[in-house]
Design an enzyme around this catalytic site. Structure first.
Site, PDB file in Angstrom:
ATOM      1  N   GLU A  49     -10.696  45.275   1.619  1.00 20.87           N
ATOM      2  CA  GLU A  49     -10.327  45.701   0.256  1.00 20.87           C
ATOM      3  C   GLU A  49      -8.809  45.785   0.071  1.00 20.87           C
ATOM      4  O   GLU A  49      -8.294  46.728  -0.502  1.00 20.87           O
ATOM      5  CB  GLU A  49     -11.018  47.019  -0.103  1.00 20.87           C
ATOM      6  CG  GLU A  49     -12.522  46.847  -0.174  1.00 20.87           C
ATOM      7  CD  GLU A  49     -13.235  47.949  -0.934  1.00 20.87           C
ATOM      8  OE1 GLU A  49     -12.602  48.661  -1.715  1.00 20.87           O
ATOM      9  OE2 GLU A  49     -14.452  48.066  -0.743  1.00 20.87           O
TER      10      GLU A  49
HETATM   11  C1  LIG Z   1     -16.464  43.266   7.836  1.00 21.68           C
HETATM   12  C2  LIG Z   1     -15.843  42.717   6.603  1.00 21.68           C
HETATM   13  C3  LIG Z   1     -16.437  42.923   5.365  1.00 21.68           C
HETATM   14  C4  LIG Z   1     -15.876  42.359   4.206  1.00 21.68           C
HETATM   15  N1  LIG Z   1     -16.522  42.516   2.998  1.00 21.68           N
HETATM   16  C5  LIG Z   1     -16.055  41.834   1.902  1.00 21.68           C
HETATM   17  C6  LIG Z   1     -16.798  41.839   0.674  1.00 21.68           C
HETATM   18  O1  LIG Z   1     -17.839  42.487   0.546  1.00 21.68           O
HETATM   19  N2  LIG Z   1     -16.326  41.092  -0.358  1.00 21.68           N
HETATM   20  C7  LIG Z   1     -15.173  40.355  -0.276  1.00 21.68           C
HETATM   21  O2  LIG Z   1     -14.811  39.700  -1.245  1.00 21.68           O
HETATM   22  N3  LIG Z   1     -14.443  40.354   0.874  1.00 21.68           N
HETATM   23  C8  LIG Z   1     -14.857  41.062   1.966  1.00 21.68           C
HETATM   24  N4  LIG Z   1     -14.139  41.049   3.136  1.00 21.68           N
HETATM   25  C9  LIG Z   1     -12.881  40.305   3.197  1.00 21.68           C
HETATM   26  C10 LIG Z   1     -11.643  41.179   3.275  1.00 21.68           C
HETATM   27  O3  LIG Z   1     -11.395  41.763   2.033  1.00 21.68           O
HETATM   28  C11 LIG Z   1     -10.497  40.275   3.790  1.00 21.68           C
HETATM   29  O4  LIG Z   1     -10.732  40.107   5.176  1.00 21.68           O
HETATM   30  C12 LIG Z   1      -9.138  40.871   3.530  1.00 21.68           C
HETATM   31  O5  LIG Z   1      -8.833  40.813   2.169  1.00 21.68           O
HETATM   32  C13 LIG Z   1      -8.038  40.145   4.308  1.00 21.68           C
HETATM   33  O6  LIG Z   1      -8.107  38.747   4.140  1.00 21.68           O
HETATM   34  P1  LIG Z   1      -8.121  37.802   5.431  1.00 21.68           P
HETATM   35  O7  LIG Z   1      -9.122  38.329   6.377  1.00 21.68           O
HETATM   36  O8  LIG Z   1      -8.253  36.419   4.964  1.00 21.68           O
HETATM   37  O9  LIG Z   1      -6.702  38.027   6.113  1.00 21.68           O
HETATM   38  P2  LIG Z   1      -5.337  37.271   5.777  1.00 21.68           P
HETATM   39  O10 LIG Z   1      -5.133  37.181   4.311  1.00 21.68           O
HETATM   40  O11 LIG Z   1      -5.256  36.041   6.572  1.00 21.68           O
HETATM   41  O12 LIG Z   1      -4.287  38.320   6.342  1.00 21.68           O
HETATM   42  C14 LIG Z   1      -4.165  38.605   7.734  1.00 21.68           C
HETATM   43  C15 LIG Z   1      -3.098  39.650   7.937  1.00 21.68           C
HETATM   44  O13 LIG Z   1      -1.839  39.130   7.513  1.00 21.68           O
HETATM   45  C16 LIG Z   1      -1.035  40.155   7.000  1.00 21.68           C
HETATM   46  N5  LIG Z   1      -0.637  39.787   5.630  1.00 21.68           N
HETATM   47  C17 LIG Z   1      -1.282  38.992   4.752  1.00 21.68           C
HETATM   48  N6  LIG Z   1      -0.591  38.893   3.607  1.00 21.68           N
HETATM   49  C18 LIG Z   1       0.520  39.645   3.758  1.00 21.68           C
HETATM   50  C19 LIG Z   1       1.623  39.974   2.931  1.00 21.68           C
HETATM   51  N7  LIG Z   1       1.732  39.531   1.664  1.00 21.68           N
HETATM   52  N8  LIG Z   1       2.571  40.786   3.427  1.00 21.68           N
HETATM   53  C20 LIG Z   1       2.498  41.276   4.682  1.00 21.68           C
HETATM   54  N9  LIG Z   1       1.468  41.019   5.499  1.00 21.68           N
HETATM   55  C21 LIG Z   1       0.488  40.224   5.056  1.00 21.68           C
HETATM   56  C22 LIG Z   1      -1.881  41.435   7.023  1.00 21.68           C
HETATM   57  O14 LIG Z   1      -1.562  42.169   8.197  1.00 21.68           O
HETATM   58  C23 LIG Z   1      -3.290  40.909   7.119  1.00 21.68           C
HETATM   59  O15 LIG Z   1      -4.151  41.838   7.779  1.00 21.68           O
HETATM   60  C24 LIG Z   1     -14.672  41.626   4.298  1.00 21.68           C
HETATM   61  C25 LIG Z   1     -14.055  41.448   5.542  1.00 21.68           C
HETATM   62  C26 LIG Z   1     -14.624  41.963   6.680  1.00 21.68           C
HETATM   63  C27 LIG Z   1     -13.948  41.716   8.005  1.00 21.68           C
END
Ligand SMILES: Cc1cc2nc3c(=O)[nH]c(=O)nc-3n(C[C@H](O)[C@H](O)[C@H](O)COP(=O)(O)OP(=O)(O)OC[C@H]3O[C@@H](n4cnc5c(N)ncnc54)[C@H](O)[C@@H]3O)c2cc1C
Length: 589
Positions: A413
Site C-alpha cells: 500500500e
Molecule cells: C503480500 C503482498 C500483497 C499485496 N497485495 C496487493 C493488493 O491487494 N493489491 C495491489 O494492487 N497490490 C498489492 N501488492 C503490491 C504492493 O502494493 C507493491 O508490492 C508495492 O506497491 C511496491 O511495488 P513493487 O513491489 O513493484 O516494488 P518497486 O516499485 O519495485 O519498489 C521496490 C523498492 O524500491 C524503493 N523505491 C521505489 N520507488 C521509490 C522512490 N520513488 N523513492 C525511493 N525509493 C523507491 C522502495 O524501497 C521499494 O520498496 C501486494 C504485495 C505483496 C508483497
C-alpha cells in the site's frame, strides 16, 4: 527544456491534477508545515459517540468470542490458508461489511469503530487482518465511495456479508511504486456498451477467492491521443479472466491468497465503471487512504501483542539469577514498545476521526500513520524477538511468525520510502507555492503580482514569527504542550529555510525530504499522544484519581519523540549526505 525537465514537468502536472482538488479546509498535517497547530482536528481527543458505544462493545465481545474459539493463527500460517469457516464467521459478526451503510447490508460503523475491530484482529493474526483489509478497506472501498446507488444496490449486499469477497487490483509488473504506470488496457467497444480489457495484474491479495475485483486499467481520453486510468468492477466468471497463479507462495501473511491473473479480451459492461472515467488514480489513492488507516489499527493490535509477549517472557525467564526484566537493556526495549503502542493507538484513532468528521483531505495523515506504525511495529517485533532470545527462532512460539508477517507492512500500500517522500513534498507544497509566488513576482514584477507576493510574504513571515498555541486542558501537561509548540515553530522555520535554500531541486533531494517527513511524523505522533493523554488525565481527575498517577509510557513517548524531532532538524545542516550519495554512486556505477 531538456527531456528530463519535460518529464519532471509532466510528473508534477499529473500529481497536481491527481492530488489537489481545489480549496479545502486546512488539515492538521498540512497546517504543521505552515507553522500552525490546527487544534480543532486533534483536540479534544475523539471518542466514539455514546449512542454508538454499546453496539461497538457488543460487536467486540462477539468478535473476541468467535476469534478465541475459531481463529488459529499458527495453523493458518502452517496451512497457508484461512479456512472458509473463519471467513463465514467474520461475515456473521459483520466484520466484512463493517462500514458499509445498513441499507446495503452493512453495519454502518464509523472508521473509528472499525479501527477498534481491526485492532482486535491485528492482535491475533496478520493473515486474517490483511485479508479483511483487502476485502473491506480497499476491495469494496471504491464501490462504497464512488459507486452509484444502482451499483451499490447490485453489488454491496453480498459483499457486505461476506457471501461474496472483494479484492483491489492495481499492481502490475511495471506499475508497483509507480502506480500511475498501469499498462492494462481497456478499449471501448464500437457500440460503446462495454470495454475490452487486456493485461496482467500481480501480487493481488484475495485475487483467487474474490467474486468481485476493483481493477485499474488504462482507457483512451476522448478527443485526444492520451490515455488515463479508470476503475472497473470485474468478476472472475467473465470470459477471458485467467488466474495464472492463485496463491503465490510467500514468506509471511501466508494465509492470504496473493495471486496473479490475466485479462484477455475480457468484456466489461460500461455500467461497471467506478467513479468518473479517467479518474481511476484518484479513486485508487482515495481507496488507499482508507487501507492505510486500518493498517494503523492492525499494527497497533500487533504491537500490543508484542508488549504482552515481551512482558510475559521478561517476567518469567531467569538468567544470572534474575528475571530478564530486571536488566536495564531489556527494560529499555519493553518501555519503548509500551510507549510506541500507546502512540500508535492514539494516531490511529485521530486519523480515523478525521475521516469520520468529514475532513476532505487527510492523505498526509494517512501516509504518516502508515509509515510510522509499520516502522514502529517492525522495531517492536524485533525487540520482542531479542528478548525471547533463541526461543524466538523456533516455530512453536508466535514471534517468528509475527516477524515474517510484519515485513510486508513497510512495502505494501505504498512503500515507506515513496510515502516518506510524499509526506514531505505534499506538506511543503503550501509554503512552497507562497515562496514561488514571491520568486515569480521578483522575476516578472507587476502591480497586482507585487500585491499578491506581499500578502504571501507577510503570511509566511507571520507564521514564522509566532509560536503556535497547543491548547491542553491539564495543567501538568502544559510543559509538554509548550515544547511541542516550540518544535512546530522550529519545524516551520526549517521547512522555509529548506525551500529557500534548495527551491525546485528539493523535489529530488530525498535525504532532505526524509528528515522533514521524519520531523512531521513525530510532530503528528506527539500531538496525538498529548491529545490522548490530556483526555485521560482529565477523565482521571474527574473520577478522583490521584494526580500523582502518571502514564509513564505516554510521557516517555513525548520525550523520545521530541528528541527525534530535534535530531531530524539538526540533521538538515549537520549530515553526511554528500558522502552517502558519493559512496552509493561509486558502488552503483
Ligand atoms: C503480500 C503482498 C500483497 C499485496 N497485495 C496487493 C493488493 O491487494 N493489491 C495491489 O494492487 N497490490 C498489492 N501488492 C503490491 C504492493 O502494493 C507493491 O508490492 C508495492 O506497491 C511496491 O511495488 P513493487 O513491489 O513493484 O516494488 P518497486 O516499485 O519495485 O519498489 C521496490 C523498492 O524500491 C524503493 N523505491 C521505489 N520507488 C521509490 C522512490 N520513488 N523513492 C525511493 N525509493 C523507491 C522502495 O524501497 C521499494 O520498496 C501486494 C504485495 C505483496 C508483497
Amino acid at each position: 527544456m531538456n527531456k528530463l525537465d519535460a518529464q519532471r514537468q509532466k510528473e508534477i502536472q499529473q500529481a497536481e491534477e491527481l492530488l489537489f482538488a481545489g480549496p479545502q479546509a486546512l488539515g492538521f498535517a498540512k497546517g504543521l508545515f505552515q507553522g500552525h497547530f490546527v487544534a480543532d482536528w486533534v483536540m479534544p481527543y475523539p471518542r466514539i459517540p455514546a449512542a454508538q458505544q454499546p453496539e461497538l462493545d457488543g460487536t467486540l465481545t462477539e468478535l473476541r468470542q468467535f476469534l478465541d474459539e475459531h481463529l488459529d493463527a499458527a495453523e493458518i500460517d502452517r496451512k497457508a490458508d484461512i479456512p472458509r469457516s473463519v471467513i463465514d464467521g467474520l461475515g456473521r459478526v459483520g466484520v466484512l461489511g463493517m462500514t458499509a451503510p445498513k441499507e446495503y447490508g452493512g453495519r454502518g460503523f464509523s472508521q473509528m469503530a472499525n479501527c477498534k475491530i481491526l485492532e482486535e484482529i491485528g492482535r491475533r493474526c496478520a493473515s486474517t487482518s490483511v485479508f479483511v483489509n483487502a476485502h473491506h478497506s480497499i476491495g469494496i472501498r471504491a464501490l462504497l465511495l464512488f459507486g452509484t446507488h444502482e451499483q451499490k444496490q447490485r453489488w454491496l449486499p453480498k459483499l457486505s456479508t461476506g457471501e461474496q469477497l472483494g479484492a483491489f487490483a492495481l499492481t502490475e509488473k511495471e506499475a508497483g511504486s509507480d502506480a500511475a504506470n498501469v499498462q492494462m488496457q481497456a478499449r471501448p467497444s464500437e457500440d460503446g456498451s462495454h470495454f475490452i480489457l487486456n493485461g496482467e495484474k500481480r501480487y493481488i491479495t484475495n485475487a483467487a477467492i474474490a467474486d468481485v475485483l476493483t481493477v485499474m486499467a488504462r482507457t483512451p481520453v476522448p478527443g485526444s491521443d492520451k490515455t488515463a486510468v479508470t476503475a472497473f468492477l470485474v468478476t472472475p466468471d467473465m470470459p477471458g479472466f485467467e488466474m495464472i497463479e492463485a496463491r503465490m507462495p510467500k514468506m509471511g501473511i501466508r494465509g492470504t491468497a496473493t495471486g496473479r491473473f490475466a485479462l484477455r479480451d475480457v468484456k466489461v459492461p460500461k455500467e461497471n465503471i467506478l467513479g468518473p472515467p479517467g479518474k481511476g488514480l484518484k479513486v485508487a489513492l482515495t481507496v488507499l487512504d482508507f487501507g492505510r488507516t486500518t493498517f494503523g489499527a492492525c499494527c497497533t493490535g500487533a504491537a500490543k501483542t508484542c508488549l504482552r509477549l515481551a512482558t510475559e517472557h521478561a517476567n518469567t525467564r531467569k538468567q544470572f539469577n534474575k528475571t530478564l526484566g530486571e536488566f536495564h537493556l531489556v527494560k529499555k526495549k519493553i518501555a519503548r514498545i509500551a510507549a510506541d503502542a500507546y502512540a500508535m493507538e492514539a494516531m490511529t484513532t485521530i486519523t480515523a476521526s478525521l475521516i469520520d468528521r468529514g475532513l476532505e483531505d487527510y492523505m498526509v495523515e494517512t501516509a504518516i500513520l502508515k509509515v510510522f506504525t509499520t516502522e514502529r511495529l517492525w522495531e517492536a517485533i524485533n525487540d520482542a524477538f531479542q528478548i525471547y532470545g533463541g526461543s524466538a527462532y523456533f516455530v512453536d512460539l508466535p514471534v517468528e511468525r509475527m516477524l515474517r508477517d510484519a515485513r510486508i507492512n513497510q512495502i505494501g500500500e505504498g512503500s515507506n520510502e515513496v510515502l516518506t517522500s510524499f509526506i514531505a513534498l505534499v506538506g511543503m507544497r503550501g509554503p512552497g507555492m507562497e515562496f514561488k509566488e514571491i520568486y515569480d513576482t521578483m522575476l516578472k514584477p507587476s502591480r497586482a503580482g507585487i500585491g499578491r507576493a506581499w500578502t504571501a510574504g507577510m503570511h509566511r513571515l507571520g507564521a514564522t514569527v509566532r509560536i503556535p498555541d497547543v491548547p491542553v486542558r491539564s495543567a501538568e501537561l502544559k510543559s509538554f504542550a509548550n515544547q511541542l509548540g516550540r518544535l512546530i515553530w522550529r519545524f516551520n522555520f526549517a521547512v522555509n529555510r529548506a525551500l529557500i535554500a534548495y527551491r525546485e531541486p528539493i523535489l529530488d533531494l530525498q535525504l532532505v525530504q526524509e528528515r522533514i517527513a521524519g520531523a512531521a511524523m513525530d510532530l503528528f505522533a506527539s500531538t496525538c499522544v498529548l491529545s490522548r493523554l490530556d483526555a485521560e488525565t482529565q477523565f482521571g481527575q474527574r473520577n478522583g484519581e490521584s494526580p500523582a498517577s502518571k502514564n509513564y509510557a505516554a510521557e516517555l513517548f513525548l520525550r523520545q519523540s521530541f528528541r527525534r524531532i530535534r535530531g531530524f532538524l539538526a540533521g538538515l545542516s549537520d549530515n553526511d549526505d554528500k558522502a552517502v550519495l558519493k559512496t552509493a554512486d561509486s558502488v552503483l556505477g
